[in-house]
Design a protein around this motif. Structure first.
Motif, PDB file in Angstrom:
ATOM      1  N   VAL A 201     -54.143  75.325   5.454  1.00  0.00           N
ATOM      2  CA  VAL A 201     -52.879  75.987   5.124  1.00  0.00           C
ATOM      3  C   VAL A 201     -52.288  76.554   6.416  1.00  0.00           C
ATOM      4  CG1 VAL A 201     -51.830  77.888   3.829  1.00  0.00           C
ATOM      5  CG2 VAL A 201     -53.727  76.574   2.831  1.00  0.00           C
ATOM      6  N   PRO A 202     -51.031  76.205   6.759  1.00  0.00           N
ATOM      7  CA  PRO A 202     -50.426  76.745   7.983  1.00  0.00           C
ATOM      8  C   PRO A 202     -50.522  78.269   8.008  1.00  0.00           C
ATOM      9  CG  PRO A 202     -49.062  74.995   7.120  1.00  0.00           C
ATOM     10  CD  PRO A 202     -50.135  75.244   6.084  1.00  0.00           C
ATOM     11  N   GLY A 203     -50.852  78.789   9.176  1.00  0.00           N
ATOM     12  CA  GLY A 203     -51.166  80.217   9.306  1.00  0.00           C
ATOM     13  C   GLY A 203     -52.640  80.377   9.632  1.00  0.00           C
ATOM     14  N   GLU A 204     -53.422  79.374   9.199  1.00  0.00           N
ATOM     15  CA  GLU A 204     -54.855  79.405   9.509  1.00  0.00           C
ATOM     16  C   GLU A 204     -55.085  79.127  10.987  1.00  0.00           C
ATOM     17  OE1 GLU A 204     -57.516  76.874   7.258  1.00  0.00           O
ATOM     18  OE2 GLU A 204     -56.428  77.292   5.407  1.00  0.00           O
TER      19      GLU A 204
ATOM     20  N   LYS B 218     -54.036  78.163  16.739  1.00  0.00           N
ATOM     21  CA  LYS B 218     -53.270  78.936  15.755  1.00  0.00           C
ATOM     22  C   LYS B 218     -52.174  78.020  15.206  1.00  0.00           C
ATOM     23  CE  LYS B 218     -51.721  82.797  13.854  1.00  0.00           C
ATOM     24  NZ  LYS B 218     -52.384  83.128  12.588  1.00  0.00           N
ATOM     25  N   SER B 219     -51.971  78.071  13.906  1.00  0.00           N
ATOM     26  CA  SER B 219     -50.936  77.238  13.294  1.00  0.00           C
ATOM     27  C   SER B 219     -49.897  78.123  12.617  1.00  0.00           C
ATOM     28  CB  SER B 219     -51.563  76.277  12.277  1.00  0.00           C
ATOM     29  OG  SER B 219     -52.140  77.014  11.214  1.00  0.00           O
ATOM     30  N   SER B 220     -48.672  77.634  12.543  1.00  0.00           N
ATOM     31  CA  SER B 220     -47.607  78.424  11.919  1.00  0.00           C
ATOM     32  C   SER B 220     -46.503  77.504  11.400  1.00  0.00           C
ATOM     33  CB  SER B 220     -47.021  79.383  12.961  1.00  0.00           C
ATOM     34  OG  SER B 220     -46.030  80.195  12.372  1.00  0.00           O
TER      35      SER B 220
ATOM     36  N   CYS C 134     -45.401  72.201  10.872  1.00  0.00           N
ATOM     37  CA  CYS C 134     -46.441  73.108  11.362  1.00  0.00           C
ATOM     38  C   CYS C 134     -46.476  73.045  12.889  1.00  0.00           C
ATOM     39  CB  CYS C 134     -47.789  72.705  10.777  1.00  0.00           C
ATOM     40  SG  CYS C 134     -49.112  73.849  11.190  1.00  0.00           S
ATOM     41  N   GLY C 135     -46.319  74.219  13.529  1.00  0.00           N
ATOM     42  CA  GLY C 135     -46.451  74.295  14.984  1.00  0.00           C
ATOM     43  C   GLY C 135     -47.858  74.730  15.353  1.00  0.00           C
ATOM     44  N   TYR C 136     -48.253  74.429  16.589  1.00  0.00           N
ATOM     45  CA  TYR C 136     -49.622  74.731  17.030  1.00  0.00           C
ATOM     46  C   TYR C 136     -49.626  75.456  18.369  1.00  0.00           C
ATOM     47  CZ  TYR C 136     -50.921  71.278  13.499  1.00  0.00           C
ATOM     48  OH  TYR C 136     -51.079  70.608  12.317  1.00  0.00           O
ATOM     49  N   ARG C 137     -50.578  76.362  18.515  1.00  0.00           N
ATOM     50  CA  ARG C 137     -50.806  77.004  19.818  1.00  0.00           C
ATOM     51  C   ARG C 137     -52.297  76.867  20.134  1.00  0.00           C
ATOM     52  NH1 ARG C 137     -49.189  82.628  19.250  1.00  0.00           N
ATOM     53  NH2 ARG C 137     -51.350  83.087  18.765  1.00  0.00           N
ATOM     54  N   ILE C 138     -52.571  76.153  21.205  1.00  0.00           N
ATOM     55  CA  ILE C 138     -53.953  75.810  21.544  1.00  0.00           C
ATOM     56  C   ILE C 138     -54.477  76.783  22.588  1.00  0.00           C
ATOM     57  CG2 ILE C 138     -55.467  74.018  22.473  1.00  0.00           C
ATOM     58  CD1 ILE C 138     -53.308  71.982  21.528  1.00  0.00           C
ATOM     59  N   CYS C 139     -55.571  77.437  22.243  1.00  0.00           N
ATOM     60  CA  CYS C 139     -56.168  78.456  23.101  1.00  0.00           C
ATOM     61  C   CYS C 139     -57.550  77.988  23.549  1.00  0.00           C
ATOM     62  CB  CYS C 139     -56.268  79.758  22.305  1.00  0.00           C
ATOM     63  SG  CYS C 139     -57.016  81.097  23.211  1.00  0.00           S
ATOM     64  N   GLN C 140     -57.751  77.960  24.855  1.00  0.00           N
ATOM     65  CA  GLN C 140     -59.058  77.550  25.401  1.00  0.00           C
ATOM     66  C   GLN C 140     -59.630  78.713  26.194  1.00  0.00           C
ATOM     67  OE1 GLN C 140     -59.045  74.820  28.691  1.00  0.00           O
ATOM     68  NE2 GLN C 140     -60.857  73.765  27.935  1.00  0.00           N
TER      69      GLN C 140
END
Ligand SMILES: [Zn+2]
Length: 277
Positions: A136-139, A150-152, A161-167
């Motif tokens: 579910v977006p937001g997860e 992070k999804s939104s 759904c947009g994504y932010r990838i954190c490493q």
């Protein structure tokens, strides 16, 4: 096979359809697909026709797993999937992450697209090393102990759904394609989502005149991007999802103003490989 640097690779930069004349070929003809290539995995954003080109490049010696994140289910973001050769190899570990959008499960859309009469095979033909994961977006998706995503949700017909990838605590990349500036909070939502990211890849389909007649089509204008870019000057922004009916020259002309005014904006170009810090 160990790469020396993480990198960002544009496999497809167009929106709509992988069509166009040779005057569009420099920025690219294939549809949405971007790779974040890390030392321990390939992260693929969207499965437009560009993903087939990535599939041709990757060889059997590359044992890194492949994680594919789909933004939404319009066909320009999915049509490359059945042409992505690694899906048929049991030497590749592949996970495909599917956001629930508009109360629909993505797997049902994929099963429609990859089945007769639209396509000669079904996904049963994929290797059993391929798995599908709904969310579910937001997860937040935890791909490994070091990588979380992070999804939104963002406005688009049928949602996106947009994504932010954190490493390892660093926001490396934010990916939002496609999105429309359809309410008063949209651009601020993008700024809030992307502000600590090193890079943002975002829909910039239309110029400021075109957008007037494209309300409801689900895309941003260059004027929208300018507003975003000025609020996140530390983030490198890539203009992405180029309109199929525009030549390279038209896109370059349209973008000239924002490129000269905003140091942190550049054009996404198919096959460009950006070395990351
Ligand atoms: Zn699209």
């Amino acid at each position: 096979m160990k790469p020396t640097h993480d990198s960002l690779i544009f496999w497809g930069t167009r929106g709509g359809l992988p069509a166009g004349s040779l005057t569009s070929a420099s920025l690219g003809l294939a549809t949405s697909c971007v790779e974040l290539r890390l030392s321990d995995r390939h992260i693929i954003l969207d499965a437009g026709s560009g993903i087939s080109l990535f599939g041709q490049e990757i060889n059997d010696d590359d044992t890194r797993p492949i994680d594919i994140l789909i933004g939404h289910y319009h066909f320009d973001h999915l049509i490359g999937l059945p042409f992505f050769a690694p899906l048929f190899s049991n030497k590749k570990q592949i996970r495909i992450f599917l956001p629930n959008l508009d109360n629909n499960l993505g797997i049902e859309t994929i099963d429609k697209l990859i089945s007769p009469p639209l396509f000669p095979i079904t996904r049963d033909m994929f290797s059993n090393t391929v798995s599908f994961h709904s969310f579910v977006p937001g997860e937040t998706l935890n791909l490994s102990s070091e990588i979380s995503i992070k999804s939104s949700l963002f406005p688009h017909p049928g949602q996106n759904c947009g994504y932010r990838i954190c490493q390892s605590g660093i926001n490396k990349l934010c990916y939002i394609s496609d999105i429309e500036n359809s309410d008063q909070n949209t651009l601020q939502d993008v700024v809030n989502f992307a502000k600590d990211s090193d890079h943002l890849i975002i829909d910039s389909s239309y110029n400021d005149e075109e957008i007037i007649t494209k309300k409801g089509w689900g895309h941003l204008s260059l004027g929208d991007i300018k507003i975003i870019a000025k609020q996140i000057p530390e983030t490198q922004i890539f203009l992405y999802h180029h309109d199929i009916f525009k030549s390279d020259d038209a896109i370059i002309n349209d973008s000239a103003h924002i490129l000269s005014e905003c140091d942190n904006v550049r054009l996404a170009k198919q096959f460009d490989k950006i070395q990351l810090a």
